[in-house]
Design an enzyme around this catalytic site. Structure first.
Site, mmCIF file in Angstrom:
data_model
loop_
_atom_site.group_PDB
_atom_site.id
_atom_site.type_symbol
_atom_site.label_atom_id
_atom_site.label_comp_id
_atom_site.label_asym_id
_atom_site.label_seq_id
_atom_site.Cartn_x
_atom_site.Cartn_y
_atom_site.Cartn_z
ATOM 1 N N LYS A 107 -16.801 -3.015 4.897
ATOM 2 C CA LYS A 107 -16.052 -1.772 4.698
ATOM 3 C C LYS A 107 -16.998 -0.592 4.926
ATOM 4 O O LYS A 107 -18.104 -0.568 4.387
ATOM 5 C CB LYS A 107 -15.501 -1.694 3.270
ATOM 6 C CG LYS A 107 -14.340 -2.615 3.046
ATOM 7 C CD LYS A 107 -13.421 -2.113 1.935
ATOM 8 C CE LYS A 107 -14.014 -2.220 0.559
ATOM 9 N NZ LYS A 107 -13.116 -1.743 -0.507
ATOM 10 N N GLU A 109 -22.264 -3.545 -11.565
ATOM 11 C CA GLU A 109 -21.495 -4.423 -10.670
ATOM 12 C C GLU A 109 -21.929 -5.880 -10.868
ATOM 13 O O GLU A 109 -21.115 -6.799 -10.760
ATOM 14 C CB GLU A 109 -21.674 -4.021 -9.201
ATOM 15 C CG GLU A 109 -21.277 -2.583 -8.861
ATOM 16 C CD GLU A 109 -19.770 -2.294 -8.891
ATOM 17 O OE1 GLU A 109 -18.964 -3.231 -9.044
ATOM 18 O OE2 GLU A 109 -19.420 -1.099 -8.767
HETATM 19 N N1 NAD Z 1 -18.492 -0.274 1.445
HETATM 20 C C1 NAD Z 1 -18.338 -0.801 0.251
HETATM 21 O O1 NAD Z 1 -17.764 -1.874 0.101
HETATM 22 C C2 NAD Z 1 -18.891 -0.057 -0.933
HETATM 23 C C3 NAD Z 1 -18.897 -0.673 -2.188
HETATM 24 C C4 NAD Z 1 -19.455 0.017 -3.259
HETATM 25 C C5 NAD Z 1 -19.970 1.287 -3.075
HETATM 26 N N2 NAD Z 1 -19.935 1.865 -1.847
HETATM 27 C C6 NAD Z 1 -20.492 3.212 -1.635
HETATM 28 O O2 NAD Z 1 -21.878 3.189 -1.932
HETATM 29 C C7 NAD Z 1 -22.293 4.502 -2.261
HETATM 30 C C8 NAD Z 1 -23.226 4.448 -3.439
HETATM 31 O O3 NAD Z 1 -24.328 3.622 -3.140
HETATM 32 P P1 NAD Z 1 -25.752 3.819 -3.838
HETATM 33 O O4 NAD Z 1 -25.585 3.885 -5.301
HETATM 34 O O5 NAD Z 1 -26.668 2.863 -3.244
HETATM 35 O O6 NAD Z 1 -26.084 5.328 -3.434
HETATM 36 P P2 NAD Z 1 -27.199 5.960 -2.475
HETATM 37 O O7 NAD Z 1 -27.188 5.359 -1.142
HETATM 38 O O8 NAD Z 1 -26.986 7.437 -2.591
HETATM 39 O O9 NAD Z 1 -28.564 5.578 -3.199
HETATM 40 C C9 NAD Z 1 -28.871 6.101 -4.473
HETATM 41 C C10 NAD Z 1 -30.195 6.872 -4.458
HETATM 42 O O10 NAD Z 1 -31.268 5.939 -4.380
HETATM 43 C C11 NAD Z 1 -32.130 6.276 -3.310
HETATM 44 N N3 NAD Z 1 -32.713 5.018 -2.880
HETATM 45 C C12 NAD Z 1 -32.077 3.979 -2.287
HETATM 46 N N4 NAD Z 1 -32.913 2.942 -2.161
HETATM 47 C C13 NAD Z 1 -34.102 3.324 -2.680
HETATM 48 C C14 NAD Z 1 -35.351 2.667 -2.871
HETATM 49 N N5 NAD Z 1 -35.530 1.389 -2.544
HETATM 50 N N6 NAD Z 1 -36.355 3.381 -3.442
HETATM 51 C C15 NAD Z 1 -36.166 4.659 -3.836
HETATM 52 N N7 NAD Z 1 -35.006 5.324 -3.702
HETATM 53 C C16 NAD Z 1 -33.985 4.650 -3.129
HETATM 54 C C17 NAD Z 1 -31.271 6.991 -2.325
HETATM 55 O O11 NAD Z 1 -32.028 7.820 -1.473
HETATM 56 C C18 NAD Z 1 -30.357 7.791 -3.261
HETATM 57 O O12 NAD Z 1 -31.023 8.959 -3.671
HETATM 58 C C19 NAD Z 1 -21.030 5.300 -2.526
HETATM 59 O O13 NAD Z 1 -20.833 6.208 -1.474
HETATM 60 C C20 NAD Z 1 -19.940 4.265 -2.543
HETATM 61 O O14 NAD Z 1 -18.695 4.755 -2.076
HETATM 62 C C21 NAD Z 1 -19.411 1.211 -0.786
HETATM 63 ZN ZN ZN Z 2 -17.719 -0.534 -7.959
#
Ligand code: NAD
Ligand code: ZN
Length: 373
Positions: free
Chosen positions: A143, A185
């Site tokens: 997705k 999750e």
């Molecule tokens: N496609 C799907 O099935 C699905 C499912 C769940 C969530 N999502 C989406 O995922 C997004 C949220 O994902 P998230 O929580 O990973 O957010 P994100 O990608 O914004 O990451 C969170 C923060 O962590 C930082 N970061 C990531 N990896 C790092 C690392 N190894 N070291 C240091 N910093 C790091 C990023 O730069 C960011 O500031 C939302 O937009 C949500 O809609 C999609």
């Molecule tokens: Zn969720």
């Protein structure tokens, strides 16, 4: 054929998820064996800084890749950002044989997957999730999408990556709040599907990334298995909605007061307390199980304080959620730790009761704390 690698490969619908200590070495082999023109690596400033050097160290095939960086945060999931990248790809005369490697959290994999799914009607992409939420959830299942007018994931496509490569050591630079965000999750995966996994999460030392790596892999495997059973979200994938119906209402409510915005997982943790309580109220779950679940979540996640008058607003926000058809609430509830039931109809009054229960629960917990202090 080179030496055998320490990896496990599982299917998530149409794409593989590669787990284990050699996941990135496997990525190197896959790239060597996959004919392609240019390779691009998409990341944000944090993943470029903390994860790119390690990626390149393990994946020599990517050393000549071009990098594309976006600003970190949900705001990058915007059609204007896509447009900039589409233009950039076009200006570089990128053809359909190019590969886009998405190195980041859910924002980067959702955005990059969408760009790859649409540029020239689709180029191949590879996801290398770096956040915990990305590893156990967002990167798996194909997705993709961006936000529109403040509404999440309004525009998107299903676009399966060539593969998802999970390298748990990336988590070492992730902040604690983002770690807990993904952990919610994982707890959900245990509650709906795997009691032993839930118990193991409860006993784990979260700061020890090496120790939690097998649990991360177990959760990724659960997500992959559920996706395989229902790649286009027709039925069983709804199992993964546990905690999310009320969670989305709480999350949207938190956006209305900027000083207390919750991360998705923090809202889902509250949603899981409320929905486990509803499961008990409907005589589907034993009280003792509910008590254990609530105790675990209250210990890990900060309380979200609101007045009784705000319950109504949260229910209204839940009604806007695209998953609730015709204003009726269909919940995924649990029938025990490790098993769930989808499509349970719940009334707005029952939702309000669950929110009120949570409100009183955290108030009493705060009182007990101050009595002890
Ligand atoms: N496609 C799907 O099935 C699905 C499912 C769940 C969530 N999502 C989406 O995922 C997004 C949220 O994902 P998230 O929580 O990973 O957010 P994100 O990608 O914004 O990451 C969170 C923060 O962590 C930082 N970061 C990531 N990896 C790092 C690392 N190894 N070291 C240091 N910093 C790091 C990023 O730069 C960011 O500031 C939302 O937009 C949500 O809609 C999609
Ligand atoms: Zn969720």
């Amino acid at each position: 054929m080179g030496a055998s690698l320490a990896v496990t490969e599982i299917k998530a619908g149409e794409h593989p998820v590669v787990l284990g200590p050699d996941a990135l070495r496997m990525l190197d082999r896959v790239l060597a064996d996959t004919e392609h023109s240019t390779a691009f690596i998409l990341g944000d400033e944090n993943t470029m800084r903390h994860c790119l050097p390690e990626l390149l160290a393990h994946v020599p095939q990517l050393r000549m890749a071009k990098t594309l960086s976006v600003h970190s945060g949900e705001k990058a999931k915007d059609i204007a950002v896509c447009s900039d990248i589409w233009r950039h790809l076009a200006a570089e005369a990128t053809d359909r044989q190019a590969i886009l490697v998405c190195l980041g959290g859910g924002v980067v994999t959702d955005l990059g997957g969408f760009i790859a799914g649409t540029y020239k009607r689709g180029i191949r992409c590879i996801h290398v999730p770096t956040s915990l939420l990305g590893m156990v959830d967002a990167a798996i299942g194909g997705k993709t999408g961006v936000d529109l007018m403040g509404l999440k994931n309004m525009v998107g496509v299903f676009h399966d990556p060539l593969g998802v490569f999970v390298h748990a050591p990336f988590l070492k630079s992730l902040g604690k709040r983002d770690l807990l965000n993904g952990l919610a999750e994982m707890i959900k995966h245990g509650l709906v599907r795997d009691a032993a996994h839930w118990e193991a999460i409860g006993e784990a030392a979260l700061h020890d990334i090496d120790a939690i790596a097998p649990l991360v892999e177990r959760s990724a495997a659960i997500k992959a298995a559920v996706v395989s059973e229902d790649p286009r979200e027709a039925g069983i994938r709804k199992l993964l909605n546990f905690g999310h119906t009320i969670g989305h209402g709480v999350e949207a409510h938190s956006w209305e007061s900027p000083q207390r915005v919750l991360l998705h997982g923090e809202a889902v943790a509250i949603g899981m307390i409320c929905e486990a309580w509803l499961s008990w109220r409907l005589a589907m779950l034993e009280r003792e199980s509910y008590d254990r679940i609530a105790a675990q979540l209250l210990q890990l996640y900060k309380p979200y304080v609101f007045d009784s008058a705000e319950n109504h607003r949260m229910v209204e926000l839940m009604r806007n959620d695209k998953k609730n058809e015709n204003g009726r609430f269909r919940f995924t509830l649990i029938t025990g730790i490790g098993s769930a039931k989808v499509d349970v109809e719940i009334t707005a009054a029952q939702v309000q009761e669950a929110l009120e229960h949570y409100r009183l629960l955290i108030r009493d917990a705060a009182r007990t704390h101050s009595d002890q202090a």
